[in-house]
Design a protein around this motif. Structure first.
Motif, PDB file in Angstrom:
ATOM      1  N   THR A   1      -6.436  -0.294  -2.367  1.00  0.00           N
ATOM      2  CA  THR A   1      -6.238   0.253  -3.823  1.00  0.00           C
ATOM      3  C   THR A   1      -7.370   1.219  -4.310  1.00  0.00           C
ATOM      4  O   THR A   1      -7.067   2.154  -4.825  1.00  0.00           O
TER       5      THR A   1
ATOM      6  N   VAL B   1      -5.428  -5.479  -0.166  1.00  0.00           N
ATOM      7  CA  VAL B   1      -5.022  -4.640  -1.121  1.00  0.00           C
ATOM      8  C   VAL B   1      -6.151  -4.157  -1.947  1.00  0.00           C
ATOM      9  O   VAL B   1      -6.233  -3.183  -2.421  1.00  0.00           O
TER      10      VAL B   1
ATOM     11  N   ILE C   1      -0.340   1.111 -10.797  1.00  0.00           N
ATOM     12  CA  ILE C   1      -0.953   0.763  -9.407  1.00  0.00           C
ATOM     13  C   ILE C   1      -1.904  -0.298  -9.501  1.00  0.00           C
ATOM     14  O   ILE C   1      -1.778  -1.367  -8.857  1.00  0.00           O
TER      15      ILE C   1
ATOM     16  N   VAL D   1       0.729  -1.383  -0.041  1.00  0.00           N
ATOM     17  CA  VAL D   1      -0.094   0.059  -0.143  1.00  0.00           C
ATOM     18  C   VAL D   1       0.782   1.332   0.041  1.00  0.00           C
ATOM     19  O   VAL D   1       0.511   2.251  -0.844  1.00  0.00           O
TER      20      VAL D   1
ATOM     21  N   SER E   1      -1.359  -4.533  -7.927  1.00  0.00           N
ATOM     22  CA  SER E   1      -2.473  -4.953  -7.207  1.00  0.00           C
ATOM     23  C   SER E   1      -3.107  -6.032  -7.665  1.00  0.00           C
ATOM     24  O   SER E   1      -3.169  -6.884  -6.780  1.00  0.00           O
TER      25      SER E   1
ATOM     26  N   ASN F   1       2.046   1.729  -3.544  1.00  0.00           N
ATOM     27  CA  ASN F   1       1.288   2.723  -4.429  1.00  0.00           C
ATOM     28  C   ASN F   1       1.022   3.997  -4.262  1.00  0.00           C
ATOM     29  O   ASN F   1       1.076   4.818  -5.072  1.00  0.00           O
TER      30      ASN F   1
END
Length: 173
Positions: free
Chosen positions: A131, A127, A91, A54, A95, A57
């Motif tokens: 995300t 996730v 991203i 995380v 993920s 990202n």
């Protein structure tokens, strides 16, 4: 926090980056409850792994937004409007790859599967939720904290100092 602060030369960017971490924990706990898994040492290892994913990202988003601002978009909103669609694909790809890698462990039925299942479920739930929420929360926090940012003024002062000694072509990072 301090490692991120030294990496970004800012005290505000790490706050923006770390804002996504609570969403990963809530997603992990929700996934554990929904699947009936227990909170044990393996699920805690999954939470630690989740924090890194995380955070990565958020770093992708904030770092590229700062790059857009260095290239000329001095306004935070216009830099985010340009940076977010460009960083959306990396991203989403990381993920999806992380979730796809955890699915076999989450669905495993063999011997010892009960040990790794909570870790996989934690990763998948965290996730997935983080995300989706990171793509909304991190840009919003970036814009809110931008009013406290002194980065641009400091960069202008450094550029002026270099111009005063005759070095106009020096790149500043």
């Amino acid at each position: 926090y301090m490692v991120l602060a030294s990496q970004f030369n800012s005290f505000l960017d790490p706050v923006t980056i770390l804002m996504a971490l609570p969403f990963s924990i809530s997603g992990a706990l929700f996934a554990l409850i929904a699947t009936g898994q227990s909170l044990n040492i393996y699920s805690f290892i999954g939470v630690l792994l989740l924090m890194g994913i995380v955070k990565k990202n958020s770093i992708l988003l904030v770092e590229f937004t700062n790059t857009m601002r260095d290239r000329g978009n001095t306004d935070a909103m216009s830099a985010l409007i340009e940076a977010c669609p460009i960083r959306l694909r990396p991203i989403i790809m990381t993920s999806i790859a992380t979730i796809a890698a955890a699915i076999p462990s989450a669905l495993a039925l063999g011997a010892g599967a009960e040990v790794y299942r909570p870790m996989a479920v934690t990763i998948i739930g965290g996730v997935l939720v983080s995300t989706i929420l990171t793509l909304y929360v991190v840009p919003c926090v970036y814009v809110v904290l931008d009013r406290f940012r002194t980065r641009d003024q400091n960069r202008l002062k450094v550029k002026e100092a270099f111009k005063s000694i005759g070095n106009e072509n020096l790149e500043i990072y």
